[in-house]
Design a protein around this motif. Structure first.
Motif, PDB file in Angstrom:
ATOM      1  N   GLU A   1      -3.401   8.408  -7.947  1.00  6.74           N
ATOM      2  CA  GLU A   1      -3.541   7.008  -8.341  1.00  6.74           C
ATOM      3  C   GLU A   1      -3.872   6.884  -9.822  1.00  6.74           C
ATOM      4  O   GLU A   1      -4.776   7.547 -10.342  1.00  6.74           O
TER       5      GLU A   1
ATOM      6  N   LYS B   1      -4.098   9.115  -3.021  1.00  3.85           N
ATOM      7  CA  LYS B   1      -5.170   8.633  -3.897  1.00  3.85           C
ATOM      8  C   LYS B   1      -5.393   9.570  -5.075  1.00  3.85           C
ATOM      9  O   LYS B   1      -5.795   9.143  -6.167  1.00  3.85           O
TER      10      LYS B   1
ATOM     11  N   VAL C   1      -1.572   2.802  -4.715  1.00  3.58           N
ATOM     12  CA  VAL C   1      -1.667   3.285  -3.344  1.00  3.58           C
ATOM     13  C   VAL C   1      -2.240   2.184  -2.459  1.00  3.58           C
ATOM     14  O   VAL C   1      -3.248   1.564  -2.791  1.00  3.58           O
TER      15      VAL C   1
ATOM     16  N   SER D   1      -2.959   1.064   1.836  1.00  2.50           N
ATOM     17  CA  SER D   1      -3.123   1.589   3.193  1.00  2.50           C
ATOM     18  C   SER D   1      -3.059   0.443   4.180  1.00  2.50           C
ATOM     19  O   SER D   1      -3.572  -0.647   3.914  1.00  2.50           O
TER      20      SER D   1
ATOM     21  N   LEU E   1      -3.378   9.902   2.936  1.00  4.52           N
ATOM     22  CA  LEU E   1      -3.960   8.881   2.066  1.00  4.52           C
ATOM     23  C   LEU E   1      -4.758   9.515   0.945  1.00  4.52           C
ATOM     24  O   LEU E   1      -4.660   9.089  -0.222  1.00  4.52           O
TER      25      LEU E   1
END
Length: 328
Positions: free
Chosen positions: A55, A52, A61, A63, A48
């Protein structure tokens, strides 16, 4: 005329080692009208955080708790604004011109979907020496008959079938919507079941030049996860085959389709034998609905396949099973 927007959907689960390269290959597309949608599916590594880091305006993005690749791709489809959809797993790669070449091919082929050649490579060993498999290439052809294309892919016209990596395709959002979402109950062969629906909802297939890159690697954690979830995976494999059967036979039920489904079921019978007796019995019951076609399973190396040819695959599977059990 407004240029079509392409949504590149990247599900990621513990893909930290490769994710940056996958996203970068999406960013490197020569087609300038793209949005990249990364869905982290409850990773426990830093996937993640890596996503990011990319981004921006055209890299989004998201989650979610771990629900599986199908659920992650469905989330991507919900967020997608594009006229076309490009799927890309978090450990695979696109060639820079992949989308541009396929869009050009689809411009004069309304209602069709595009597929390209697939280069397999081992982990980080991607060089100019890697080329597509000639065998796999023989299944990738222009075809105005979606049923014929799938039947061939499943082994209905030859002694064996083939596979197509999900990122080899480029598909209009209209066809994606008509095919329906990914089946989130499936954990293996979910792509085979999904693209069976996608292909059948198209007017045919256009084979384009260029490549996509499919990473192959040995990952001990994935091997252990496979062993832990074997029954769940096997149930998914059987359900996927039966769904593909239903989709094809709802169109027509030619001898070639019967042969293709027979071969798919026989592969599962070999896989389930000894270790999954209940599923094995279910497959044998399904096989009674089909004529018996020539089938020669590949069980491993030269010796075990020789034994299979002489004494039958069941004897070979028993020998193989107890040999592996002793080694453990």
């Amino acid at each position: 005329m407004q240029q079509p927007l392409v949504s590149i959907i990247i599900p990621a689960y513990n893909s930290a080692k490769y994710l940056a390269d996958a996203i970068q290959s999406a960013l490197n597309q020569t087609w300038g009208y793209t949005e990249i949608i990364v869905i982290d599916d409850g990773s426990t590594d830093n996937s993640l955080a890596i996503a990011k880091g990319f981004e921006c305006e055209n890299v989004k993005v998201f989650s979610q708790p771990n629900k599986g690749a199908g659920a992650a791709r469905n989330k991507g489809l919900q967020e997608a604004k594009g006229d076309y959809i490009q799927f890309l797993d978090g450990d695979d790669l696109l060639s820079p011109d992949k989308i541009a070449v396929q869009l050009a091919a689809l411009a004069n082929n309304e209602g069709r979907i595009a597929v390209c050649s697939i280069v397999h490579f081992n982990d980080n060993d991607l060089t100019e020496a890697n080329i597509p498999s000639p065998y796999e290439e023989s299944f990738l052809n222009n075809d105005d008959d979606p049923v014929h294309f799938i039947t061939d892919l499943l082994g209905g016209y030859r002694e064996t079938g083939s596979m197509i990596a999900i990122h080899a395709w480029l598909i209009s959002k209209e066809i994606i919507d008509s095919a329906g979402p990914w089946n989130e109950e499936l954990t293996i062969d979910d792509d085979g079941e999904y693209f069976c629906r996608v292909i059948l909802n198209s007017k045919g297939i256009v084979k384009t030049p260029g490549f996509c890159y499919y990473r192959k690697y040995t990952d001990a954690d994935k091997v252990f996860a496979y062993r832990r979830n074997k029954e769940k995976l096997f149930k998914s494999a059987l359900k996927a085959v039966l769904l593909k059967r239903d989709y094809l036979q709802s169109r027509t039920n030619t001898p070639a389709i019967q042969k293709a489904i027979y071969r798919q079921l026989m592969h599962l019978a070999v896989l389930f034998y000894i270790e999954q007796p209940a599923l094995y019995k279910q497959v044998i019951k399904e096989l009674k609905h089909y004529p018996v076609y020539k089938f020669k399973p590949v069980l491993g190396g030269r010796v075990i396949n020789f034994i299979s040819g002489v004494f039958g695959w069941r004897v070979s599977k028993r020998l193989q099973f107890y040999y592996v059990k002793i080694l453990r």
